[in-house]
Design an enzyme around this catalytic site. Structure first.
Site, mmCIF file in Angstrom:
data_model
loop_
_atom_site.group_PDB
_atom_site.id
_atom_site.type_symbol
_atom_site.label_atom_id
_atom_site.label_comp_id
_atom_site.label_asym_id
_atom_site.label_seq_id
_atom_site.Cartn_x
_atom_site.Cartn_y
_atom_site.Cartn_z
ATOM 1 N N ASP A 1 0.978 -1.266 -0.011
ATOM 2 C CA ASP A 1 0.113 -0.189 0.025
ATOM 3 C C ASP A 1 1.118 1.167 0.057
ATOM 4 O OD1 ASP A 1 -2.214 -1.820 0.547
ATOM 5 O OD2 ASP A 1 -1.954 -1.590 2.756
ATOM 6 N N ASP B 1 -1.496 -2.384 -4.470
ATOM 7 C CA ASP B 1 -2.332 -2.802 -3.767
ATOM 8 C C ASP B 1 -3.334 -1.794 -3.376
ATOM 9 O OD1 ASP B 1 -3.865 -4.676 -2.193
ATOM 10 O OD2 ASP B 1 -2.526 -4.498 -0.484
ATOM 11 N N ASP C 1 -4.763 1.936 3.223
ATOM 12 C CA ASP C 1 -5.422 0.778 3.691
ATOM 13 C C ASP C 1 -5.451 0.979 5.176
ATOM 14 O OD1 ASP C 1 -6.279 0.068 1.442
ATOM 15 O OD2 ASP C 1 -5.257 -1.865 1.326
ATOM 16 N N ARG D 1 -13.320 1.097 -3.494
ATOM 17 C CA ARG D 1 -13.109 1.213 -2.278
ATOM 18 C C ARG D 1 -12.579 2.554 -1.665
ATOM 19 N NH1 ARG D 1 -8.766 -4.180 -1.484
ATOM 20 N NH2 ARG D 1 -9.894 -5.501 -2.345
#
Ligand code: CA
Ligand code: CA
Length: 448
Positions: A225, A264, A268, A320
């Site tokens: 991330d 990714d 997050d 997301r």
């Protein structure tokens, strides 16, 4: 002063067109007098704690980061080695200025490293693809054996180089057009961290994992991330920019019949992380943007993952924004653009989640429906109020997102998240959100 900072912006923009990716690491500092250090305004900004009541990160102890650092714990980092050093050593409140542009994918002499440099001698992509082709390996189990082990060793070498481990009680502030390329900032089991005014680009994984059991056709999954919160509490991510840089997913090949996904998350928030405020950031050109909670299995996440997401720009990210499990998540005054053909959804209603969405503004393409802006991921409830949707250049109109979703899809959501946010400092009417967020969100908007 103002003229000088504008000149610096122009210089940064001019350098940004360099098509030679590895050269990023060797670029000289973009600030003319690099030795001058942080300006008075930057020093003041680095001493700012999160304002009272500004989202979930204001709860509990509040979020002060390294604002109380003594003079011995104020650092300026102009390259990978300086950044790693600034974030190491004894525990103490610290301020770290990220000065200008640099890459984390460099060796000890600050020379760019390629994927080949990280690869284990026993790793070979062609051999890997042959060994784990579903026609050979099947689809029932994840890869094992020498080639997979060589991939894991290769990935570890890359990870050791590009991970930026941030300790507790730290404020990191970008100056002089700060941009960290090919790095993954990790906030693991830490408390009280502020990250502001940094552009994060392209944390590409050189060694994606093949998982034939992920979905019907399998998937390539990557590790890094741009910013990762795992077990992190009281964190404020503010005025940062997140993207894949010039390494676009669309340019990746198909391998084993699936897109070779080297990226990714953008930011997050997982594994028991809690009390986080994500404000005035600019997300663009990225797929998996903000995962809040990575597993449906009840454990450390229950009662945690409380996050406020406000005044961010989600500019044609695919999915997301955020996708939530377990947490009470306040999503207000964000500006979404959903006009790219690769768009998936914005708000992901995951297992045991409680999203409260207010005064968000969606600019969408005509081939989407209003019900396509949220998605079912085993959640049951979401409050969505004050939403405006604009299609093309037409006038915006109010939308009941839950009613629109329920009319188009099953199972239906309950329109009540079961809680009402109170930790807010400024709620703007949705009609003003595009103008406010476009002007204010992202790095290089804080005047330092
Ligand atoms: Ca991740
Ligand atoms: Ca329905």
């Amino acid at each position: 002063m103002r003229g000088r900072s504008l000149a610096a912006v122009a210089l940064v923009a001019a350098l940004g067109v360099s098509p030679v990716l590895p050269a990023q690491a060797a670029e000289p500092p973009t600030s003319a007098p690099a030795a001058a250090g942080p300006s008075a305004a930057a020093l003041r900004l680095a001493r700012q704690p999160l304002p009272a009541n500004d989202g979930w990160a204001a709860a509990g102890t509040g979020t002060t980061g390294g604002s109380a650092a003594d003079a011995a714990h104020v650092f300026v980092a102009r390259n990978r080695a300086e950044l790693v050093a600034a974030l190491s050593g004894e525990a103490a409140p610290r301020i770290v200025f990220v000065d200008g542009r640099f890459s984390m994918g460099v060796d000890a002499d600050n020379q760019p490293l390629s994927c080949a440099d990280y690869a284990d001698p026993a790793y070979d992509l062609d051999a890997f693809l042959q060994a784990y082709d579903p026609a050979v390996w099947g689809r029932a189990a994840k890869p094992t054996g020498p080639l997979e082990e060589a991939r894991v060793r290769s990935a570890k070498r890359q990870g050791d180089q590009i991970k930026i481990n941030v300790p507790s009680d730290t404020t990191i502030v970008g100056i002089n057009g700060a941009r960290i390329a090919h790095g993954s900032m990790i906030l693991a089991n830490v408390h009280n961290v502020i990250v502001r005014n940094i552009e994060f680009t392209d944390a590409a994984d050189c060694f994606p994992a093949w998982d034939p059991t992920d979905g019907a056709a399998g998937n390539w999954n990557s590790l890094y991330d741009l910013v990762s919160l795992t077990g992190a509490t009281n964190v404020w991510l503010d005025h940062n920019t997140f993207s894949d840089g010039n390494n676009h997913d669309a340019d990746q090949p198909l391998r084993l019949g699936r897109p070779y996904q080297v990226h990714d998350g953008a930011s997050d928030i997982i594994r028991g992380s809690d009390l986080v405020t994500v404000s005035y950031n600019n997300y663009y050109d990225h797929d998996k943007t903000m995962l809040i909670g990575s597993t449906d299995t009840p454990g450390v996440d229950v009662g945690k993952l409380r996050v406020t997401v406000h005044h961010n720009r989600f500019n044609n990210v695919i999915q997301r924004a955020p996708r939530v499990r377990f947490g009470q998540v306040d999503v207000y005054d964000n500006f979404y653009t959903a006009t790219d053909e690769s768009y998936g959804y914005s708000l992901g209603v995951g297992f045991e989640s409680s999203i409260y969405a207010e005064n968000n503004y969606f600019l969408r393409s005509a081939d989407l429906g209003d019900g396509d802006l949220i998605k079912y991921w085993k959640g049951t409830r979401i409050t969505a109020t004050g939403t405006l949707v604009q299609v093309g250049s037409r006038a915006p109109y109010p939308v009941d997102l839950v009613a629109a979703y329920n009319a188009a899809y099953d199972p239906d959501f309950s329109p009540d998240a079961g809680w009402v946010p109170t930790l807010r400092t400024r709620v703007d009417p949705a009609v003003l959100v595009p103008v406010i967020v476009k002007a204010a969100a992202g790095a290089r908007r804080l005047g330092i």
